[in-house]
Design a protein around this motif. Structure first.
Motif, short mmCIF file in Angstrom:
data_model
loop_
_atom_site.label_atom_id
_atom_site.label_comp_id
_atom_site.label_asym_id
_atom_site.label_seq_id
_atom_site.Cartn_x
_atom_site.Cartn_y
_atom_site.Cartn_z
N PHE A 35 0.83 -1.19 0.00
CA PHE A 35 0.00 0.00 0.00
C PHE A 35 0.87 1.25 0.00
CE2 PHE A 35 -2.60 -3.32 1.73
CZ PHE A 35 -3.92 -3.01 1.42
N ASP A 36 0.26 2.35 -0.35
CA ASP A 36 0.91 3.66 -0.21
C ASP A 36 0.59 4.21 1.17
OD1 ASP A 36 1.83 3.56 -2.84
OD2 ASP A 36 0.03 4.53 -3.62
N ALA A 37 1.63 4.53 1.95
CA ALA A 37 1.41 5.10 3.27
C ALA A 37 0.82 6.50 3.14
CB ALA A 37 2.73 5.16 4.03
N VAL A 38 -0.17 6.78 3.99
CA VAL A 38 -0.81 8.10 3.99
C VAL A 38 -0.45 8.85 5.27
CG1 VAL A 38 -3.00 9.36 3.88
CG2 VAL A 38 -2.69 7.27 2.53
N GLU A 39 -0.84 8.29 6.43
CA GLU A 39 -0.54 8.94 7.70
C GLU A 39 -0.39 7.89 8.78
OE1 GLU A 39 -2.38 12.70 8.89
OE2 GLU A 39 -3.80 12.43 7.24
N THR A 84 -6.56 -1.81 27.02
CA THR A 84 -6.73 -3.11 26.39
C THR A 84 -8.08 -3.69 26.79
OG1 THR A 84 -5.80 -4.42 28.21
CG2 THR A 84 -4.24 -3.45 26.62
N MET A 85 -8.44 -4.83 26.17
CA MET A 85 -9.73 -5.45 26.48
C MET A 85 -9.80 -5.94 27.92
SD MET A 85 -9.41 -9.08 24.48
CE MET A 85 -8.13 -10.28 24.90
N ASN A 86 -8.62 -6.07 28.58
CA ASN A 86 -8.61 -6.46 29.98
C ASN A 86 -8.34 -5.29 30.91
OD1 ASN A 86 -9.19 -9.16 29.48
ND2 ASN A 86 -7.05 -9.71 29.19
N GLY A 87 -8.46 -4.07 30.38
CA GLY A 87 -8.43 -2.88 31.21
C GLY A 87 -7.08 -2.33 31.55
N ASN A 88 -6.04 -2.73 30.84
CA ASN A 88 -4.70 -2.21 31.09
C ASN A 88 -4.36 -1.11 30.10
OD1 ASN A 88 -3.87 -4.19 33.19
ND2 ASN A 88 -4.12 -5.66 31.51
N GLY A 89 -3.65 -0.09 30.56
CA GLY A 89 -3.22 0.97 29.67
C GLY A 89 -2.16 0.47 28.70
N ALA A 90 -2.21 0.96 27.46
CA ALA A 90 -1.25 0.51 26.45
C ALA A 90 -1.07 1.60 25.40
CB ALA A 90 -1.73 -0.78 25.79
N THR A 91 0.06 1.49 24.70
CA THR A 91 0.34 2.38 23.58
C THR A 91 0.02 1.65 22.28
OG1 THR A 91 2.12 3.49 24.79
CG2 THR A 91 2.11 3.74 22.39
N GLY A 92 -0.69 2.32 21.41
CA GLY A 92 -1.02 1.74 20.12
C GLY A 92 -0.56 2.62 18.99
N ALA A 93 -0.74 2.12 17.78
CA ALA A 93 -0.42 2.88 16.57
C ALA A 93 -1.58 2.77 15.61
CB ALA A 93 0.85 2.36 15.92
N GLN A 94 -1.84 3.86 14.90
CA GLN A 94 -2.82 3.85 13.83
C GLN A 94 -2.12 4.23 12.53
OE1 GLN A 94 -6.25 6.29 15.08
NE2 GLN A 94 -7.08 4.46 16.06
N LEU A 95 -2.46 3.50 11.47
CA LEU A 95 -1.86 3.72 10.16
C LEU A 95 -2.97 3.83 9.13
CD1 LEU A 95 -0.03 1.36 11.79
CD2 LEU A 95 1.48 1.82 9.86
N LEU A 96 -2.85 4.80 8.27
CA LEU A 96 -3.77 4.98 7.15
C LEU A 96 -2.98 4.72 5.87
CD1 LEU A 96 -6.78 5.91 6.92
CD2 LEU A 96 -5.88 8.15 6.24
N ALA A 97 -3.49 3.80 5.05
CA ALA A 97 -2.78 3.40 3.84
C ALA A 97 -3.77 3.33 2.69
CB ALA A 97 -2.08 2.07 4.04
N ARG A 98 -3.25 3.53 1.47
CA ARG A 98 -4.11 3.56 0.30
C ARG A 98 -3.65 2.50 -0.71
NH1 ARG A 98 -7.44 7.44 -0.84
NH2 ARG A 98 -6.29 8.93 0.48
#
Length: 216
Positions: free
Chosen positions: A186-190, A198-212
């Motif tokens: 894919f072409d990276a967008v942002e 998390t689903m078990n209630g713990n804090g976590a760092t995530g990433a979001q990627l938008l691709a075309r």
């Protein structure tokens, strides 16, 4: 997809109790037509589809490997379209028939490399040229609890970042480089980092990627 990479029995057992929190980032949707064909792969109980509907999207479909999750989604959102995947990741969709695919906290539930790549390949198949893939997932965490379980399960699963939760799921956290490599067709967008529970209630760092998906 192997049992490890779908874990249907686990998701059916927890379908009524889990809460998912990955947020939509509205500015990333501004350029997407509100009549676009949108697919939520791994829709769970329909939370993200509800958020998309609230932002004016009308042509929404959700699919999930768990009949229990789909049953909950239908009860909560009776006017929306949901379906159970019989042979994940295969979709009952023609080639190039979807404008936007949302893949929220799904790769973390698909621990093996081959299954992750098969999933992304299937999503690429159904996306139209110029269509958008919006991924949100969990990164490798740097706290002591997570480092300990990554190390503890690395030999069993052959991959650092794969681990078992206390209630029986097998999950995977990723480097950003790993997530980007899955989208190399894919072409990276942002991209952006997010803080989630998390689903078990713990804090976590995530990433979001938008691709075309590239146009010919």
């Amino acid at each position: 997809m192997s049992d490890l990479d779908s874990q249907t029995a686990y998701w059916d057992a927890v379908a009524a109790s889990k809460t998912f929190t990955h947020p939509l980032h509205p500015p990333w949707l501004d350029a997407v037509r509100r009549d676009a064909a949108v697919l939520d792969y791994g829709c769970g109980y329909g939370r993200t589809m509800e958020a998309l509907a609230e932002r004016g999207f009308g042509d929404l479909s959700g699919v999930d490997t768990s009949p229990g999750m789909v049953s909950r989604a239908r009860a909560l959102h009776p006017a929306m379209r949901f379906a159970v995947l019989d042979a994940p990741p295969v979709l009952n969709r023609p080639d190039a028939s979807v404008d936007l695919v949302v893949l929220f906290a799904v790769l973390t539930c698909v621990p093996r490399d081959a299954a992750q790549r098969a999933l992304i390949g299937e999503l690429e198949r159904v996306l139209r040229p110029g269509g958008v893939l919006y991924v949100s997932d969990l990164l490798l965490q740097d706290d002591e609890r997570n480092r300990g379980r990554y190390a503890r399960f690395a030999e069993r699963y052959g991959e650092y970042g794969v681990f078992e939760t206390s209630d029986g799921a097998v999950c995977r956290h990723h480097t950003e480089e790993r997530l980007r490599s899955l989208l190399d067709g894919f072409d990276a967008v942002e991209s952006r980092r997010i803080a989630v529970s998390t689903m078990n209630g713990n804090g976590a760092t995530g990433a979001q990627l938008l691709a075309r998906k590239p146009s010919p």
